[in-house]
Design an enzyme around this catalytic site. Structure first.
Site, PDB file in Angstrom:
ATOM      1  N   ASP A  41       0.924  -1.249  -0.297  1.00  0.00           N
ATOM      2  CA  ASP A  41       0.025  -0.432  -0.087  1.00  0.00           C
ATOM      3  C   ASP A  41       0.847   1.195  -0.421  1.00  0.00           C
ATOM      4  OD1 ASP A  41      -2.327  -1.591  -0.152  1.00  0.00           O
ATOM      5  OD2 ASP A  41      -3.039  -1.137   2.157  1.00  0.00           O
ATOM      6  N   GLU A 123     -20.716  -3.073   6.257  1.00  0.00           N
ATOM      7  CA  GLU A 123     -20.208  -4.610   6.692  1.00  0.00           C
ATOM      8  C   GLU A 123     -18.539  -4.740   6.681  1.00  0.00           C
ATOM      9  OE1 GLU A 123     -20.297  -5.550   1.445  1.00  0.00           O
ATOM     10  OE2 GLU A 123     -22.062  -5.509   2.816  1.00  0.00           O
ATOM     11  N   LYS A 125     -14.475  -5.931   5.542  1.00  0.00           N
ATOM     12  CA  LYS A 125     -13.717  -6.220   4.838  1.00  0.00           C
ATOM     13  C   LYS A 125     -12.778  -7.303   4.606  1.00  0.00           C
ATOM     14  CE  LYS A 125     -10.237  -3.882   1.480  1.00  0.00           C
ATOM     15  NZ  LYS A 125      -9.137  -5.398   1.501  1.00  0.00           N
ATOM     16  N   GLU A 182     -16.536 -13.928  -1.116  1.00  0.00           N
ATOM     17  CA  GLU A 182     -15.737 -13.992  -0.779  1.00  0.00           C
ATOM     18  C   GLU A 182     -15.319 -14.852  -0.450  1.00  0.00           C
ATOM     19  OE1 GLU A 182     -11.955 -11.197  -0.019  1.00  0.00           O
ATOM     20  OE2 GLU A 182     -14.012 -10.983  -0.661  1.00  0.00           O
ATOM     21  N   LYS A 323      -9.448   0.539   6.198  1.00  0.00           N
ATOM     22  CA  LYS A 323      -8.868  -0.063   7.008  1.00  0.00           C
ATOM     23  C   LYS A 323      -8.730  -0.031   8.123  1.00  0.00           C
ATOM     24  CE  LYS A 323      -6.094  -2.419   2.725  1.00  0.00           C
ATOM     25  NZ  LYS A 323      -5.353  -3.166   2.649  1.00  0.00           N
ATOM     26  N   CYS A 417      19.340 -25.871  28.400  1.00  0.00           N
ATOM     27  CA  CYS A 417      18.929 -25.017  28.921  1.00  0.00           C
ATOM     28  C   CYS A 417      19.125 -23.665  29.105  1.00  0.00           C
ATOM     29  CB  CYS A 417      17.566 -25.621  29.810  1.00  0.00           C
ATOM     30  SG  CYS A 417      16.983 -25.091  30.266  1.00  0.00           S
ATOM     31  N   CYS A 435      14.147 -28.989  27.468  1.00  0.00           N
ATOM     32  CA  CYS A 435      14.981 -29.680  28.210  1.00  0.00           C
ATOM     33  C   CYS A 435      14.529 -30.604  29.388  1.00  0.00           C
ATOM     34  CB  CYS A 435      14.233 -28.111  29.441  1.00  0.00           C
ATOM     35  SG  CYS A 435      15.490 -28.346  31.001  1.00  0.00           S
TER      36      CYS A 435
END
Length: 696
Positions: A41, A123, A125, A182, A323, A417, A435
């Protein structure tokens, strides 16, 4: 007046076009993005700004003039009768995003302050793959991806495998209707899929979106069927012989009536205030949603107003995507540390250059285990993609090898460890390194004590999780032996512990001093040792010292103790810290009855491990097992490098394949009988293999 384009600006625009084209192809065609959406973006907006400032830079093939990637050549092209265009993204994550959209809509409609507010549909996305479903006379006849908006790919064969998509519409359906929506994968389905992949030793998937997209673009529909895909309807393409509802919200209701799943997280509201409230509400719900979203969508609800507003370039004026903060970002790995969990698992954790992702600043991200580090090829100094979804622990999704400069170095899993210095071990066919200092390691202290006090272990009534947490957090108890030093006064001073309750716990601890060898072995919390194995060890060896000093061959002679379990037991007692705690428990008065060890097995198969598979001609598997054990051998349930013989009957299956790969000797029933016969058992010096009938 048209300004001349500076050379550096022209070069930058060209570089951005080439980079964005590559990212587009990776994302839309290959389903293997190399950078997060936020990085894409940023570059896209930079190119848009350059083209706006210098119109001469705008070319017909610029990514800003496209919707997405080209159709895959392996699938038939489909020309969309109504283009599948994308919508503008509002990058301002604040309330200003909704205010700006409303202002643009009102300005385009010529409304002023005295006019009523515009009605909007809001709604989610979704983060999935857009699809166009064509129905003729109520039957699904074609499914196509978005592609470049004008031409997509025919994926009908795969879409038919998705249960949520109706093959026939309900009610009085139109002669022709195209429904858009979708395809996505739920988070829980994605986790189950990856768990299955890991269990098979196969490659795991990066994220739900690309897993869904990859399934839909496969040529073989069985692959799509194996991936649990879902669908939400949210729009229309072409329709014939149908009076379309007057609004977007009414259209969604109509689609639900036809049998399509429509997301319930939607609303109709007036003005920007309602949009702001919806945005905030969904942001709060986002971590708990069963699927991924990256924002919400606002649409002018009235279709007549949508037509009046129209389109600008590649996007409708009547809709916008608002967004949320990106859930994937790119940053650099500064180092890799090891985190020790409550069960002793050593988890590599990337220490990151701070990055804002998923609404918070992230400085650490899990790398899961050594195999994942290798699979993702993550090195110290690498640029990596980091993902954070809601309250999920941030994880490194992948490295970005293109950004390496040669200074990066590979991660090496420690052999000790980092907390207690005990040996770090990784079992055969296991991904996790652990360990071995279970009774001693501070990181495992609470879990070890909870298990030790459990009903099926030392059975210390009243010593529950909350009390153990207080004892550990206040440094009163460090090992199980410290429990036997507790007094009433010390316990009574803890939160929610009255004197009577403290006295009851002390009495329960006192009672537990006298136990059984089986319970004590189980209480130690040895990995892979459950109640049944603890019982078998106690019966076979008879004493704690015999168990502690047993070698691997002796351990594997115990019924149902295979190579993996034997190695876990051996590693546990090989750790000095664990033996020291056991001696402290004995010194504290913990005791149990002991007995002589079971008689050592005898016979020609002592020290040999056999696996029986398939259908034998004249004996059952139980008969074969009894014969082998009577000859001193051990019967295992799976084939490994330590298997000496595979006894294979008809329809032997995958165990036969693995034995052949490992070079294990394969016998039939006759070969087994010969192996345990007196003639073979007395020929101790012969180097000749037993008679075989190896037809495999």
């Amino acid at each position: 007046m048209i300004m001349d384009v500076p050379q550096d600006k022209a070069q930058r625009a060209q570089a951005l076009r080439e980079t964005l084209d590559r990212y587009n192809r990776e994302y839309y065609v290959l389903d293997a993005p190399s950078v997060p959406d936020a990085e894409y973006d940023r570059l896209f907006q930079e190119l848009q700004a350059l083209e706006a400032e210098y119109p001469q830079l705008l070319t017909p093939d610029s990514p800003t003039q496209r919707v997405g990637g080209a159709a895959l050549s392996e699938l038939s092209p489909v020309t969309h009768r109504v283009p599948m265009l994308s919508i503008n993204t509002e990058t301002d994550k604040s309330a200003q995003g909704a205010l700006s959209f409303d202002a643009r809509v009102r300005r385009s409609l010529g409304l002023d302050e005295s006019d009523p507010p515009v009605e909007y549909a809001a709604e989610l996305k979704f983060d999935g793959l857009a699809i166009n479903l064509r129905y003729e006379h109520g039957l699904l006849v074609q499914a196509a991806t978005r592609g470049d908006g004008q031409t997509g790919e025919d994926v009908t064969h795969n879409v038919r495998t998705i249960d949520q998509i109706p093959l026939r519409l309900l009610g009085n359906s139109p002669p022709v209707i195209e429904v858009r929506g979708e395809i996505y994968m739920r988070r829980d389905a994605f986790e189950r899929l990856n768990a299955r992949q890991r269990s098979m030793g196969a490659k795991t998937f990066v994220n739900p979106r690309n897993t869904a997209a990859g399934a839909i673009r496969q040529l073989d529909p069985t692959i799509a069927r194996q991936r649990p895909l879902s669908f939400f309807a949210y729009g229309l393409g072409e329709s014939q012989g149908w009076t379309r509802p007057s609004s977007h919200a009414a259209m969604l209701d109509a689609l639900a009536g036809f049998g399509f799943p429509v997301c319930t997280h939607r609303c109709v509201t007036e003005g920007p205030e309602g949009l702001i409230a919806f945005h905030a509400k969904i942001e709060a719900l986002r971590p708990d949603l069963p699927y991924d979203i990256d924002g919400v969508v606002y649409k002018v609800n009235d279709f007549a107003l949508q037509e009046e507003l129209g389109f600008v370039s590649r996007e409708p004026r009547w809709a916008v995507a608002h967004k949320y903060p990106a859930q994937e970002e790119m940053t650099r790995v500064l180092d890799v540390d090891i985190q020790v969990g409550r069960t002793g698992a050593l988890t590599p954790v990337a220490r990151l250059q701070p990055v804002f992702v998923g609404g918070v600043t992230v400085t650490n991200a899990t790398l899961h285990n050594e195999d994942e580090v290798r699979r993702k090829d993550v090195r110290i100094g690498d640029w990596v993609i980091v993902r954070r979804a809601g309250d999920v622990i941030p994880e490194v999704v992948s490295s970005v090898p293109d950004r390496r400069d040669g200074s990066e170095c590979e991660f090496v899993m420690p052999t000790e460890c980092p907390i207690c210095g005990s040996h770090a071990v990784r079992g055969e066919d296991e991904a996790v390194t652990r360990c071995s200092g279970g009774l001693f390691c501070p990181a495992q202290r609470k879990q070890a004590l909870i298990h030790f006090a459990g009903r099926k272990a030392m059975d210390i009534e009243g010593l529950g999780d909350k009390l153990i947490e207080q004892l550990v957090d206040n440094a009163i108890v460090k090992t199980p032996a410290d429990l036997y030093k507790l007094g009433v006064l010390g316990l009574a001073g803890l939160e929610r512990m009255a004197e009577k309750s403290a006295a009851n716990v002390v009495a329960a601890i006192e009672k537990s001093r006298h136990t059984t060898l089986q319970r004590f072995i189980f209480a130690l919390g040895i990995r892979n040792v459950g109640e049944a194995t603890a019982r078998d060890l106690a019966r076979y060896f008879g004493s704690m010292d015999a168990v502690m000093t047993a070698e691997l061959d002796a351990l594997q002679a115990v019924p149902d103790v295979g190579p993996v379990v034997a190695q876990s037991i051996h590693d546990f007692f090989a750790e000095p810290h664990n033996r020291e705690v056991i001696e402290q428990l004995r010194a504290a008065g913990v005791d149990w009855p002991e007995h002589e060890p079971a008689q050592a097995p005898d016979g020609p198969l002592v020290g040999k491990t056999l696996v029986v598979t398939g259908t034998l001609p004249a004996m059952t598997r139980d008969d074969a097992k009894a014969m082998i054990e009577a000859a001193g051998g051990k019967v295992a349930g799976s084939v490994s490098k330590k298997t000496d013989y595979l006894i294979a009957g008809e329809a032997a299956g995958s165990k036969l394949d693995k034995a052949q790969q490992l070079g294990v000797t394969i016998l039939d029933e006759a070969g087994l009988r010969a192996l345990v016969s007196d003639a073979v058992s007395t020929d101790a010096t012969s180097d000749e293999a037993p008679p075989q009938k190896n037809l495999f």
